[in-house]
Design a protein around this motif. Sequence first.
Motif, mmCIF file in Angstrom:
data_model
loop_
_atom_site.group_PDB
_atom_site.id
_atom_site.type_symbol
_atom_site.label_atom_id
_atom_site.label_comp_id
_atom_site.label_asym_id
_atom_site.label_seq_id
_atom_site.Cartn_x
_atom_site.Cartn_y
_atom_site.Cartn_z
ATOM 1 N N GLU A 309 0.811 -1.219 0.000
ATOM 2 C CA GLU A 309 0.000 0.000 0.000
ATOM 3 C C GLU A 309 0.845 1.270 0.000
ATOM 4 N N SER A 310 2.143 1.140 0.243
ATOM 5 C CA SER A 310 3.006 2.319 0.173
ATOM 6 C C SER A 310 3.073 2.868 -1.253
ATOM 7 N N VAL A 311 2.595 2.063 -2.216
ATOM 8 C CA VAL A 311 2.577 2.531 -3.607
ATOM 9 C C VAL A 311 1.722 3.782 -3.749
ATOM 10 N N PHE A 312 0.690 3.922 -2.918
ATOM 11 C CA PHE A 312 -0.170 5.104 -2.987
ATOM 12 C C PHE A 312 0.619 6.376 -2.660
ATOM 13 N N ASP A 313 1.465 6.289 -1.650
ATOM 14 C CA ASP A 313 2.280 7.450 -1.282
ATOM 15 C C ASP A 313 3.249 7.818 -2.399
ATOM 16 N N LYS A 314 3.800 6.806 -3.041
ATOM 17 C CA LYS A 314 4.737 7.066 -4.139
ATOM 18 C C LYS A 314 4.038 7.718 -5.327
ATOM 19 N N VAL A 315 2.824 7.261 -5.618
ATOM 20 C CA VAL A 315 2.053 7.860 -6.708
ATOM 21 C C VAL A 315 1.754 9.320 -6.390
ATOM 22 N N LYS A 316 1.382 9.566 -5.162
ATOM 23 C CA LYS A 316 1.047 10.921 -4.746
ATOM 24 C C LYS A 316 2.267 11.840 -4.848
ATOM 25 N N GLU A 317 3.425 11.337 -4.433
ATOM 26 C CA GLU A 317 4.656 12.121 -4.523
ATOM 27 C C GLU A 317 4.967 12.496 -5.967
ATOM 28 N N LYS A 318 4.810 11.536 -6.874
ATOM 29 C CA LYS A 318 5.087 11.802 -8.280
ATOM 30 C C LYS A 318 4.099 12.808 -8.867
ATOM 31 N N LEU A 319 2.843 12.699 -8.462
ATOM 32 C CA LEU A 319 1.841 13.654 -8.934
ATOM 33 C C LEU A 319 2.178 15.069 -8.466
ATOM 34 N N ILE A 320 2.503 15.185 -7.195
ATOM 35 C CA ILE A 320 2.827 16.504 -6.637
ATOM 36 C C ILE A 320 4.032 17.106 -7.358
ATOM 37 N N GLU A 321 5.025 16.270 -7.615
ATOM 38 C CA GLU A 321 6.220 16.753 -8.313
ATOM 39 C C GLU A 321 5.880 17.254 -9.708
ATOM 40 N N SER A 322 5.032 16.510 -10.422
ATOM 41 C CA SER A 322 4.667 16.925 -11.783
ATOM 42 C C SER A 322 3.810 18.190 -11.770
ATOM 43 N N PHE A 323 2.945 18.353 -10.750
ATOM 44 C CA PHE A 323 2.111 19.550 -10.669
ATOM 45 C C PHE A 323 2.944 20.786 -10.298
ATOM 46 N N ARG A 324 3.972 20.562 -9.498
ATOM 47 C CA ARG A 324 4.816 21.687 -9.076
ATOM 48 C C ARG A 324 5.763 22.126 -10.188
ATOM 49 N N ASN A 325 6.329 21.153 -10.892
ATOM 50 C CA ASN A 325 7.412 21.462 -11.835
ATOM 51 C C ASN A 325 7.019 21.385 -13.304
#
Length: 345
Positions: A309-325
């Motif tokens: 289930e830690s995959v959810f946190d990783k997906v969220k991190e990648k989304l945030i990075e793409s939205f920021r940058n």
Amino acid sequence: MDIGSVIKKYRKEAGLTQEEMAKRLGVTTPAVNKWENGNSKPDIELIAPIARLLNISIDTLFSFREKLSNHEIEAIMRKMDKMFSEDGYEKTYEWILELINEYPNCNMLIWQAAVMLDAGRITDKCNNPEKYDKQINAWYEMALHDENEEIQHHAAESLFGFYLRKKDYIQAEKYLNYFSEHDPMKKFYHGRLYHDQGKNEEAFEKYESMIFSGFSTLNMVLSMMTRLALQEDDIGYATFLSEKVQAISQVLEMGKYNEYSPMLDIVCAKKDVEETYNVVKQLFENIDTMYDFRKSVLYKHMKFRDFDESVFDKVKEKLIESFRNGEEFSYMTGYEPWERLICNG
């Protein structure tokens, strides 16, 4: 097949040597040999004597061909259908048997004729269907070894259906080997095979896996079409396509995340600040539904791999990075709710 090959075929069937044929026609043995090897053709005045000697018609001598055109085959199939009604099954079978003897290498004709005769023998058109099993299946086997993969596929499909009806499940499964592992119909026919054997759990699993993989295919194709529409600045059509992905995700119970994600490209292309914020907010709130299909009754017979289930946190991190940058989201800069969203996640 050229005229030389026809002469050779029927000479052998008549039990004549090249020398014997040459003597009867008043020509030399090398002349007959040249005809059969395609190095020369018989003179026109010899055509009728050759046909009489070989006990064939002049039409057969000239028109014996390996293949028929699709148009010719369609005409033959129409005639077969008419003959079933007017002349009965037996006469239709005898007629097509003669025709296939004339075109023994035309596997498209052989397969299609076999299909029609097969269909006729499982209806009231045929009084003694088992009488024709051997010949019809022999034709299917001939078509099964054609160089054309489509003909091979259809022949395997027909043989599978025949043995399934006979409840000869071992033979039926044998013909599934002619289907590619990537062909969804292989799973479907395996499902039918299990169903007919009373193996319901296995049948359900095959059918459910078809639905599951079907979603992946539809999702991929519609997403690519959406991007293509956006490249052409047709946002209306792109929106229409994305809504179809949403609807399919909902119907096939793929989880809320998969329902909202198709709209991200649309709101980004429109540079609609509020809509972008709403879509991204829904994605963040529903990341943990990405694998909700595992809980769906629609897939209850399928076995899914365990996941961390830690995959959810990783997906969220990648989304945030793409939205920021990501440059494509630069139009969101300065929108306070957005800034809070991507900062807090």
